[in-house]
Design a protein around this motif. Structure first.
Motif, short mmCIF file in Angstrom:
data_model
loop_
_atom_site.label_atom_id
_atom_site.label_comp_id
_atom_site.label_asym_id
_atom_site.label_seq_id
_atom_site.Cartn_x
_atom_site.Cartn_y
_atom_site.Cartn_z
N HIS A 11 0.83 -1.21 0.00
CA HIS A 11 0.00 0.00 0.00
C HIS A 11 0.86 1.26 0.00
O HIS A 11 0.53 2.25 -0.65
N THR A 12 1.96 1.21 0.74
CA THR A 12 2.88 2.36 0.76
C THR A 12 3.39 2.65 -0.65
O THR A 12 3.42 3.80 -1.10
N ILE A 13 3.79 1.58 -1.35
CA ILE A 13 4.33 1.74 -2.71
C ILE A 13 3.24 2.28 -3.65
O ILE A 13 3.48 3.22 -4.41
N LYS A 15 0.50 3.91 -2.91
CA LYS A 15 0.10 5.27 -2.53
C LYS A 15 1.10 6.29 -3.08
O LYS A 15 0.72 7.36 -3.56
N ASP A 16 2.36 5.95 -3.02
CA ASP A 16 3.41 6.86 -3.47
C ASP A 16 3.38 7.02 -4.99
O ASP A 16 3.85 8.01 -5.53
N ASN A 17 2.83 6.03 -5.67
CA ASN A 17 2.97 5.90 -7.12
C ASN A 17 1.75 6.32 -7.92
O ASN A 17 1.87 6.71 -9.08
N THR A 19 -1.57 8.42 -9.01
CA THR A 19 -2.12 9.78 -8.89
C THR A 19 -3.61 9.77 -9.22
O THR A 19 -4.10 8.90 -9.94
N LEU A 41 -7.48 6.43 -3.72
CA LEU A 41 -6.29 7.04 -4.34
C LEU A 41 -6.61 7.68 -5.69
O LEU A 41 -6.12 8.77 -6.00
N GLN A 184 8.11 -3.03 -11.31
CA GLN A 184 7.96 -1.62 -11.69
C GLN A 184 8.46 -1.42 -13.12
O GLN A 184 9.58 -1.83 -13.46
#
Ligand code: SAM
Length: 186
Positions: A11-13, A15-17, A19, A41, A184
């Motif tokens: 989820h951290t990844i 969320k950061d990624n 938009t 998100l 990725q």
């Protein structure tokens, strides 16, 4: 910082990624936790496509989306993720798989390496640069270890010029804690 569980780190990844306004995929809807996370998100201008082969999972998640007011940006599809190409052909900003069985449901209905890899293969060309596919692998159940090995073998062979691939796991925990594989697009 505390080290996060495989699911938390996924989820951290994401969320950061991701938009707002992007299209994203929940490949294993289950009880809808990841669907709701993704829907928050991408916001009302984005779209989450969620797949599950069990109607009960789709129905439960639909209810949760209604309660949270996130249904407008979500399309739930009762079909296998191996058929994603029938529904999604545009660029995506990320995807999540939670492999295994539906928590609280029928433990014999599980994800399988062959169909999971088919779905990942469909998603790879759709990833925009920098976007990730997060695969949370639960493998303590019968059949789970075979799927884990298949997914890891597949991910290991992805061309490093095109994809960054990592695996995240706690190596001192008992009872087969989940592993996270992240792919990725570079
Ligand atoms: N992400 C979910 C959540 O937040 O509750 C948990 C998902 S659960 C570990 C795995 C789900 O994958 C089950 O609900 C199962 O029905 C589903 N599943 C199994 N095979 C599938 C397939 N081929 N395509 C899509 N979903 C599948």
């Amino acid at each position: 910082m505390n080290l996060q569980s495989a699911l938390e780190f996924s989820h951290t990844i994401l969320k950061d990624n991701i938009t707002a306004g992007e299209t994203v995929i929940d490949a294993t809807v289950g009880n809808g936790n990841d669907t709701i996370f993704l829907a928050s998100l991408v916001g009302k201008t984005g779209r989450v496509y969620g797949f599950d082969i069990q109607q009960t999972a789709i129905d439960t998640t639909q209810q949760q989306l209604l309660l949270t007011g996130l249904q407008a940006q979500t399309t739930l599809i009762c079909d296998g993720h191996e058929n994603i190409s029938k529904y999604v052909t545009n660029q995506i900003g990320g995807a999540i798989f939670n492999l295994g069985y539906l928590p609280g449901g029928d433990k014999t209905v599980i994800t399988h390496g062959k169909t999971t890899i088919q779905a990942i293969k469909t998603l790879l060309p759709l990833l925009r640069r920098g976007a990730t596919i997060c695969i949370v692998i639960y493998y303590g159940h019968p059949g789970g270890n075979n799927e884990r090995q298949s997914v890891e073998q597949f991910a290991t062979k992805l061309d490093q010029k095109i994809f960054n691939v990592l695996e995240y796991q706690f190596i001192n925990q008992v009872n087969t804690p989940p592993r996270l594989v992240v792919i990725q697009k570079r």
